[in-house]
Design a protein around this motif. Structure first.
Motif, short mmCIF file in Angstrom:
data_model
loop_
_atom_site.label_atom_id
_atom_site.label_comp_id
_atom_site.label_asym_id
_atom_site.label_seq_id
_atom_site.Cartn_x
_atom_site.Cartn_y
_atom_site.Cartn_z
N PRO A 165 0.83 -1.21 0.00
CA PRO A 165 0.00 0.00 0.00
C PRO A 165 0.87 1.27 0.00
O PRO A 165 1.83 1.37 0.76
N ILE A 166 0.48 2.21 -0.85
CA ILE A 166 1.17 3.49 -0.94
C ILE A 166 0.15 4.60 -0.76
O ILE A 166 -0.92 4.58 -1.37
N VAL A 167 0.50 5.55 0.10
CA VAL A 167 -0.32 6.74 0.33
C VAL A 167 0.53 7.96 -0.03
O VAL A 167 1.63 8.11 0.50
N PHE A 168 0.03 8.79 -0.92
CA PHE A 168 0.71 10.04 -1.22
C PHE A 168 0.25 11.10 -0.22
O PHE A 168 -0.96 11.21 0.05
N GLY A 184 -1.71 3.03 -9.03
CA GLY A 184 -1.71 2.00 -7.99
C GLY A 184 -1.65 2.49 -6.56
O GLY A 184 -1.71 1.67 -5.64
N ALA A 185 -1.52 3.79 -6.34
CA ALA A 185 -1.56 4.27 -4.96
C ALA A 185 -2.95 4.01 -4.39
O ALA A 185 -3.95 4.08 -5.10
N ARG A 186 -3.00 3.69 -3.11
CA ARG A 186 -4.29 3.43 -2.48
C ARG A 186 -4.83 4.62 -1.71
O ARG A 186 -5.98 4.64 -1.30
N GLY A 187 -3.94 5.61 -1.49
CA GLY A 187 -4.37 6.78 -0.74
C GLY A 187 -3.75 8.05 -1.26
O GLY A 187 -2.65 8.03 -1.83
N TYR A 188 -4.48 9.15 -1.08
CA TYR A 188 -3.99 10.46 -1.50
C TYR A 188 -4.48 11.46 -0.46
O TYR A 188 -5.69 11.65 -0.29
N VAL A 189 -3.53 12.09 0.25
CA VAL A 189 -3.86 13.04 1.30
C VAL A 189 -3.14 14.34 1.01
O VAL A 189 -1.92 14.36 0.87
N VAL A 190 -3.90 15.42 0.89
CA VAL A 190 -3.30 16.73 0.75
C VAL A 190 -2.72 17.11 2.12
O VAL A 190 -3.34 16.86 3.15
N LYS A 191 -1.50 17.67 2.11
CA LYS A 191 -0.80 17.93 3.38
C LYS A 191 -1.61 18.74 4.36
O LYS A 191 -1.54 18.50 5.57
N SER A 192 -2.42 19.67 3.89
CA SER A 192 -3.24 20.47 4.81
C SER A 192 -4.28 19.61 5.53
O SER A 192 -4.80 20.01 6.57
N ASP A 193 -4.57 18.43 5.02
CA ASP A 193 -5.52 17.50 5.65
C ASP A 193 -4.84 16.46 6.54
O ASP A 193 -5.53 15.71 7.25
N ALA A 194 -3.52 16.39 6.49
CA ALA A 194 -2.81 15.27 7.12
C ALA A 194 -3.07 15.15 8.62
O ALA A 194 -3.25 14.06 9.13
N GLY A 195 -3.10 16.27 9.33
CA GLY A 195 -3.31 16.20 10.77
C GLY A 195 -4.62 15.53 11.15
O GLY A 195 -4.69 14.77 12.11
N ASP A 196 -5.65 15.78 10.36
CA ASP A 196 -6.98 15.23 10.64
C ASP A 196 -7.24 13.90 9.94
O ASP A 196 -8.04 13.10 10.42
N GLU A 197 -6.59 13.65 8.80
CA GLU A 197 -7.01 12.53 7.97
C GLU A 197 -5.95 11.46 7.69
O GLU A 197 -6.30 10.40 7.16
N LEU A 198 -4.69 11.71 8.02
CA LEU A 198 -3.67 10.72 7.67
C LEU A 198 -3.90 9.38 8.37
O LEU A 198 -3.79 8.32 7.74
N ALA A 199 -4.26 9.40 9.63
CA ALA A 199 -4.51 8.14 10.35
C ALA A 199 -5.66 7.37 9.71
O ALA A 199 -5.58 6.15 9.55
N ASP A 200 -6.72 8.08 9.32
CA ASP A 200 -7.85 7.42 8.64
C ASP A 200 -7.42 6.82 7.31
O ASP A 200 -7.84 5.72 6.94
N ALA A 201 -6.58 7.56 6.58
CA ALA A 201 -6.09 7.06 5.30
C ALA A 201 -5.28 5.78 5.50
O ALA A 201 -5.45 4.81 4.75
N ILE A 202 -4.41 5.79 6.48
CA ILE A 202 -3.58 4.61 6.76
C ILE A 202 -4.46 3.42 7.14
O ILE A 202 -4.28 2.32 6.62
N ASP A 203 -5.40 3.64 8.05
CA ASP A 203 -6.30 2.56 8.45
C ASP A 203 -7.05 1.99 7.24
O ASP A 203 -7.18 0.78 7.10
N ALA A 204 -7.52 2.87 6.37
CA ALA A 204 -8.27 2.42 5.20
C ALA A 204 -7.40 1.59 4.27
O ALA A 204 -7.81 0.49 3.86
#
Length: 139
Positions: free
Chosen positions: A76-79, A96-116
């Motif tokens: 799994p790869i998350v940008f 083939g990336a499974r996740g894409y998180v804009v840096k301004s969202d990382a504090g709130d959403e990175l953990a959710d992206a990783i879990d997903a």
């Protein structure tokens, strides 16, 4: 169960420290600063997950991800990037990336992206979804 191993590729030291601080309590995180080192580390360390920036010196994150996925197609790869252009978001997911998180969202959403992505799902952060014109909701 052993701790999940993450390689974080980020060329800006302050951002790398910030992202590592978000991750360290839950994951074993190794940081690299460019795409070529990411490719080498993925083969040597066999991580459970890669989190990578796109804009990095030398080999960028998109090319590095393609090369890693060519030899480790299930990894799994998350940008995590400042780039929110729809064409780049679509290309990264198509490649083939499974996740894409804009840096301004990382504090709130990175953990959710990783879990997903670790659960086999995909994740696109709220800013990236807005850029794509999609409605709210993960994935």
């Amino acid at each position: 169960m052993s701790q999940i191993r993450v390689i974080l590729a980020e060329d800006h030291p302050e951002m790398a420290q910030h992202l590592q601080a978000l991750l360290d309590s839950r994951y074993h995180v190794d940081v690299v600063s460019d795409g070529q080192t990411l490719i080498e580390a993925a083969s040597l360390q066999r991580p459970d997950l890669i989190i990578t920036d796109i804009a990095m010196p030398g080999v960028n994150g998109l090319i590095a991800a393609r090369r890693v996925l060519a030899t480790h197609p299930k990894l799994p790869i998350v940008f995590v990037t400042v780039l929110d252009e729809p064409a780049i978001i679509r290309r990264s997911l198509a490649d083939g990336a499974r996740g894409y998180v804009v840096k301004s969202d990382a504090g709130d959403e990175l953990a959710d992206a990783i879990d997903a992505v670790l659960a086999g799902d995909s994740y696109v952060s709220s800013s990236a979804r807005a850029a794509l014109g999609d409605s709210p909701g993960s994935g």
